[in-house]
Design a protein around this motif. Sequence first.
Motif, PDB file in Angstrom:
ATOM      1  N   ARG A   9     -61.223 -32.989  10.083  1.00 23.63           N
ATOM      2  CA  ARG A   9     -60.191 -32.850  11.128  1.00 23.63           C
ATOM      3  C   ARG A   9     -59.653 -31.426  11.016  1.00 23.63           C
ATOM      4  O   ARG A   9     -60.443 -30.502  10.868  1.00 23.63           O
ATOM      5  CB  ARG A   9     -59.086 -33.888  10.881  1.00 23.63           C
ATOM      6  N   GLY A  10     -58.322 -31.268  11.047  1.00 24.86           N
ATOM      7  CA  GLY A  10     -57.728 -29.953  10.794  1.00 24.86           C
ATOM      8  C   GLY A  10     -56.867 -30.060   9.549  1.00 24.86           C
ATOM      9  O   GLY A  10     -56.948 -31.057   8.829  1.00 24.86           O
ATOM     10  N   PHE A  36     -65.813 -35.678  14.286  1.00 24.31           N
ATOM     11  CA  PHE A  36     -64.395 -36.067  14.407  1.00 24.31           C
ATOM     12  C   PHE A  36     -64.366 -37.414  15.118  1.00 24.31           C
ATOM     13  O   PHE A  36     -64.917 -37.546  16.212  1.00 24.31           O
ATOM     14  CB  PHE A  36     -63.631 -35.026  15.237  1.00 24.31           C
ATOM     15  N   PHE A  42     -52.557 -45.881  16.868  1.00 27.55           N
ATOM     16  CA  PHE A  42     -51.130 -45.626  16.703  1.00 27.55           C
ATOM     17  C   PHE A  42     -50.322 -46.013  17.941  1.00 27.55           C
ATOM     18  O   PHE A  42     -49.120 -46.239  17.873  1.00 27.55           O
ATOM     19  CB  PHE A  42     -50.884 -44.141  16.363  1.00 27.55           C
ATOM     20  N   THR A  46     -45.893 -48.638  19.551  1.00 26.15           N
ATOM     21  CA  THR A  46     -44.824 -48.177  20.438  1.00 26.15           C
ATOM     22  C   THR A  46     -44.590 -49.172  21.572  1.00 26.15           C
ATOM     23  O   THR A  46     -45.532 -49.794  22.054  1.00 26.15           O
ATOM     24  CB  THR A  46     -45.137 -46.781  21.019  1.00 26.15           C
ATOM     25  N   MET A  58     -57.422 -36.665  23.161  1.00 25.97           N
ATOM     26  CA  MET A  58     -57.833 -36.651  21.744  1.00 25.97           C
ATOM     27  C   MET A  58     -59.234 -36.054  21.602  1.00 25.97           C
ATOM     28  O   MET A  58     -59.534 -35.366  20.634  1.00 25.97           O
ATOM     29  CB  MET A  58     -57.829 -38.075  21.179  1.00 25.97           C
ATOM     30  N   MET A  61     -58.945 -32.375  21.843  1.00 25.37           N
ATOM     31  CA  MET A  61     -58.378 -31.842  20.605  1.00 25.37           C
ATOM     32  C   MET A  61     -59.439 -31.858  19.492  1.00 25.37           C
ATOM     33  O   MET A  61     -59.578 -30.892  18.726  1.00 25.37           O
ATOM     34  CB  MET A  61     -57.170 -32.681  20.192  1.00 25.37           C
ATOM     35  N   LEU A  65     -60.876 -28.765  17.199  1.00 28.12           N
ATOM     36  CA  LEU A  65     -60.837 -28.745  15.732  1.00 28.12           C
ATOM     37  C   LEU A  65     -62.238 -28.526  15.163  1.00 28.12           C
ATOM     38  O   LEU A  65     -62.420 -27.794  14.182  1.00 28.12           O
ATOM     39  CB  LEU A  65     -60.256 -30.059  15.196  1.00 28.12           C
ATOM     40  N   GLY A 114     -49.103 -38.728   3.561  1.00 21.28           N
ATOM     41  CA  GLY A 114     -49.120 -39.102   4.965  1.00 21.28           C
ATOM     42  C   GLY A 114     -50.449 -39.475   5.594  1.00 21.28           C
ATOM     43  O   GLY A 114     -50.486 -39.909   6.728  1.00 21.28           O
TER      44      GLY A 114
ATOM     45  N   SER B 525     -40.194 -43.892  20.399  1.00 19.85           N
ATOM     46  CA  SER B 525     -41.633 -44.034  20.643  1.00 19.85           C
ATOM     47  C   SER B 525     -42.301 -42.670  20.704  1.00 19.85           C
ATOM     48  O   SER B 525     -43.462 -42.516  20.309  1.00 19.85           O
ATOM     49  CB  SER B 525     -41.864 -44.778  21.951  1.00 19.85           C
ATOM     50  N   VAL B 528     -43.285 -41.611  17.306  1.00 20.95           N
ATOM     51  CA  VAL B 528     -44.427 -42.380  16.792  1.00 20.95           C
ATOM     52  C   VAL B 528     -45.745 -41.839  17.343  1.00 20.95           C
ATOM     53  O   VAL B 528     -46.704 -41.631  16.588  1.00 20.95           O
ATOM     54  CB  VAL B 528     -44.260 -43.886  17.142  1.00 20.95           C
ATOM     55  N   VAL B 529     -45.790 -41.570  18.649  1.00 23.01           N
ATOM     56  CA  VAL B 529     -47.057 -41.095  19.225  1.00 23.01           C
ATOM     57  C   VAL B 529     -47.352 -39.655  18.784  1.00 23.01           C
ATOM     58  O   VAL B 529     -48.516 -39.302  18.550  1.00 23.01           O
ATOM     59  CB  VAL B 529     -47.107 -41.214  20.770  1.00 23.01           C
ATOM     60  N   GLY B 532     -48.698 -39.901  15.379  1.00 17.75           N
ATOM     61  CA  GLY B 532     -50.042 -40.494  15.434  1.00 17.75           C
ATOM     62  C   GLY B 532     -51.096 -39.454  15.754  1.00 17.75           C
ATOM     63  O   GLY B 532     -52.131 -39.361  15.084  1.00 17.75           O
ATOM     64  N   ILE B 533     -50.839 -38.639  16.774  1.00 14.76           N
ATOM     65  CA  ILE B 533     -51.820 -37.615  17.161  1.00 14.76           C
ATOM     66  C   ILE B 533     -51.932 -36.556  16.066  1.00 14.76           C
ATOM     67  O   ILE B 533     -53.033 -36.134  15.700  1.00 14.76           O
ATOM     68  CB  ILE B 533     -51.420 -36.958  18.509  1.00 14.76           C
ATOM     69  N   GLU B 535     -51.405 -36.826  12.899  1.00 10.64           N
ATOM     70  CA  GLU B 535     -52.133 -37.364  11.739  1.00 10.64           C
ATOM     71  C   GLU B 535     -53.634 -37.344  12.009  1.00 10.64           C
ATOM     72  O   GLU B 535     -54.420 -36.973  11.139  1.00 10.64           O
ATOM     73  CB  GLU B 535     -51.636 -38.782  11.453  1.00 10.64           C
ATOM     74  N   ARG B 536     -54.015 -37.728  13.221  1.00 10.94           N
ATOM     75  CA  ARG B 536     -55.448 -37.740  13.569  1.00 10.94           C
ATOM     76  C   ARG B 536     -56.024 -36.326  13.512  1.00 10.94           C
ATOM     77  O   ARG B 536     -57.217 -36.143  13.298  1.00 10.94           O
ATOM     78  CB  ARG B 536     -55.661 -38.324  14.969  1.00 10.94           C
ATOM     79  N   ALA B 537     -55.178 -35.340  13.746  1.00 12.59           N
ATOM     80  CA  ALA B 537     -55.666 -33.961  13.715  1.00 12.59           C
ATOM     81  C   ALA B 537     -55.623 -33.381  12.304  1.00 12.59           C
ATOM     82  O   ALA B 537     -56.004 -32.233  12.096  1.00 12.59           O
ATOM     83  CB  ALA B 537     -54.819 -33.098  14.646  1.00 12.59           C
ATOM     84  N   GLY B 538     -55.145 -34.173  11.350  1.00 13.99           N
ATOM     85  CA  GLY B 538     -55.117 -33.697   9.965  1.00 13.99           C
ATOM     86  C   GLY B 538     -53.798 -33.097   9.543  1.00 13.99           C
ATOM     87  O   GLY B 538     -53.708 -32.442   8.509  1.00 13.99           O
ATOM     88  N   TYR B 539     -52.760 -33.323  10.351  1.00 17.75           N
ATOM     89  CA  TYR B 539     -51.427 -32.799  10.030  1.00 17.75           C
ATOM     90  C   TYR B 539     -50.419 -33.949  10.024  1.00 17.75           C
ATOM     91  O   TYR B 539     -49.634 -34.105  10.970  1.00 17.75           O
ATOM     92  CB  TYR B 539     -51.016 -31.725  11.047  1.00 17.75           C
ATOM     93  N   PRO B 540     -50.447 -34.772   8.985  1.00 16.45           N
ATOM     94  CA  PRO B 540     -49.564 -35.946   8.978  1.00 16.45           C
ATOM     95  C   PRO B 540     -48.085 -35.576   8.939  1.00 16.45           C
ATOM     96  O   PRO B 540     -47.693 -34.616   8.279  1.00 16.45           O
ATOM     97  CB  PRO B 540     -49.968 -36.690   7.702  1.00 16.45           C
ATOM     98  N   THR B 542     -44.920 -37.229   7.658  1.00 18.68           N
ATOM     99  CA  THR B 542     -44.433 -38.364   6.877  1.00 18.68           C
ATOM    100  C   THR B 542     -42.993 -38.680   7.277  1.00 18.68           C
ATOM    101  O   THR B 542     -42.313 -37.864   7.896  1.00 18.68           O
ATOM    102  CB  THR B 542     -44.478 -38.053   5.374  1.00 18.68           C
ATOM    103  N   ARG B 545     -40.716 -36.144   5.556  1.00 17.99           N
ATOM    104  CA  ARG B 545     -40.786 -34.820   6.176  1.00 17.99           C
ATOM    105  C   ARG B 545     -40.027 -34.811   7.509  1.00 17.99           C
ATOM    106  O   ARG B 545     -39.303 -33.873   7.814  1.00 17.99           O
ATOM    107  CB  ARG B 545     -42.254 -34.441   6.417  1.00 17.99           C
TER     108      ARG B 545
END
Lengths: 140, 573
Positions: A9-10, A36, A42, A46, A58, A61, A65, A114, B525, B528-529, B532-533, B535-540, B542, B545
């Motif tokens: 990922r990144g 990827f 997620f 919500t 996504m 994105m 990446l 995380g 919300s 949360v989204v 979510g995005i 984290e998927r990109a590798g930048y969680p 927390t 944080r």
Amino acid sequence: MGTILCATRGGEASYRTQDRAIEIARERGDKLLFIFVSDINFLSHTSAPVLVDVEGEMENMGEFLLLAAEERARNAGIEAEHVVRQGDFREQLKEAAKEYQVEMVILGRPGKEGSVTKLQMLEELVKEIEQELGIEAVIV
Amino acid sequence: MRTRDHLLGILVTLGMVTALLGFGLLFGAERAVGQSASSWSVTGRLIDPQGQPVSAATVRVYVDGDDEPIEAETHDDGTYLIDLPRRPERSLRIEVERSHFRPVEYELDVSGMVPDEEYNALRAPDLTMERKITAGFWIATAAFVLMLTLIALEVLHSTVAALLGAAIMFAATTLGYVLKADGLIVLSMERALSYIDFEVIFLVMGMMIVIGIIEGTGIFQWLAFAAYRVSRGRAWLLVIVLMLITGVASALLDNVTTMLLMTPISLQIAIAMGINPLSFLIPEVLASNIAGISTLIGTPTNILIGSYAGITFDDFLINQTVGVVLALIVLIVYTEIVYRKEYRAASGGVSGVLYEKMRQNARIKDPSALRKSLIIFGVMIVFFVAGEGLHTPPAITAMVGATALLIWVEPDVEKMLKAVDWTTLVFFMALFMVVGAIQEVGLVSYIATFLADLVGDSLVTGLLILVWFGAILSAIIDNIPFAAAMLPVVGYLTQTIPGAESKVLFYGLSVGAAMGGNGSLIGSSANVVTAGIAERAGYPITYVRFMKIGVPAMFLTTGAATLWLLLRFFVLG
């Protein structure tokens, strides 16, 4: 020349994975295929309406990446390509490994905080890939 | 085929509008039925200890000591009108029963009474019904708390959690009917439906179609990329522009849509600039949560508040925008201080390939659709603002705007109708029922009484409690069910606290519910989204944080908005 599939990922943890994958590819004389896998689970957490083509966003994105990862590999003199998939990470990774007839799968160790990907899950996945597909898999 | 699809879509949308109007007529007609022109009748009104009408109560009237009573139910406004078989000579005995209230008996001496001129009816005094804690009270309270907990802990999807809450209420009610145990009857289906605010449902539905069409044009991604180009590598400037774009988009559309569109492109821009994307994403989502409350349509909580309290689009603009701008200024200063090292570290360099990919991801996908969408959306804004004068409720504007977009832009109708998130609409309907149930059993009344005792006659204290209690609670639990449950409480406080008729307490609820969302990752919300995005990109992102940045931001921005409300309603008047 064989192909090494590297899930990435990144972020810092992913850069470490990419660097290690580049080293391995150089040692083996293989090319890299970065993957990827995007999932949008997620969104189930919500209560707000989701009116956007999240999968498309996504995917864009993910392409970005992986282009960055590809560039990193090329700058190190390694041939690289990429593929973006959607859905369950385990299934998509195994499917891509079969489809591209890769010789090795590289997975990155989860970051310190995380990350939803857990080390235990990756260890199980490594076993699955080796047993089901007969492909070498490592966590770096 | 395409034409047929469009016609189908238009018909469906028009059907929705017709249904909406139908509901209005239906409820209007229901009111008219209660007005009798009988020669002798008795009328009166039932209220609870807070002065709120008690509806659906059974009223029995015995004329001059007769054994057989004449029976009727009270209307939504707590009134009843019962035709009498003859002119009463001496007295009328009135007996009143209602689940979760103590029964009331009243003897009306009619000798010398003159009938009310309007209805030709004898007018009984208002009767106050005292609340009673029943088994149904505990069941409804437990179901409500369970729903909030399941949503907060993400054990169940919020819609499923709300449906479960409603199902528990209905199960208790069914059991109550079977066992003839009045205290278990929480909410009949008829009563449950009466609690659903269809104006909210149709406004949300219409806006979903509008947003679905506008988001597809790529305008927000294009704006973000344009900001990147204009900023020329100055991250401190870019983050301000991104926060402003996010804020305006959140006010006009909704937070979640805005962040779903802005997060991926912001991530790419940050990576291209060589800085941690979270230094863009967290400020953006904080700005999104704040700015949404400046309009009626910006947040679901504002839609709920607006519909309940009769606060219009321009009321929100006038009374909230300055507070929002102040809060955004505070947030920008705070962001620049907190992330100063990251912004200074921006390299600004990106390869041609990555730049081209980013440009491609941020292009306007359909310029023609964008032009048409902006024109119609502009007209919609005019109608939102002028709606009250034109007798056009926001729901009608949203539905007609959605129809106009479907006709003119000609999107894929099936795709657009799928863009209507039915899960959310069902969530709202189930939520209305659950909140209706806790109103029925008296929980809301007890909370309202407690708060009224705590606040006394001090409007400032009431406002401060609502804003800060709301903010802290919204950081922990979903702010939509919280706001929905608080509406009748705030409604009661508005009636009882001197000076509260300005609806300042509702604005306080709006500020608290929205800005509290910045206090934790699960507070809104949009958080949360975004997480979510990222984290998927590798930048969680927390919890810790987020809270490190979000909690101070929540206190600072809520403080700024509170100051404005105090200034607006207590100094400027």
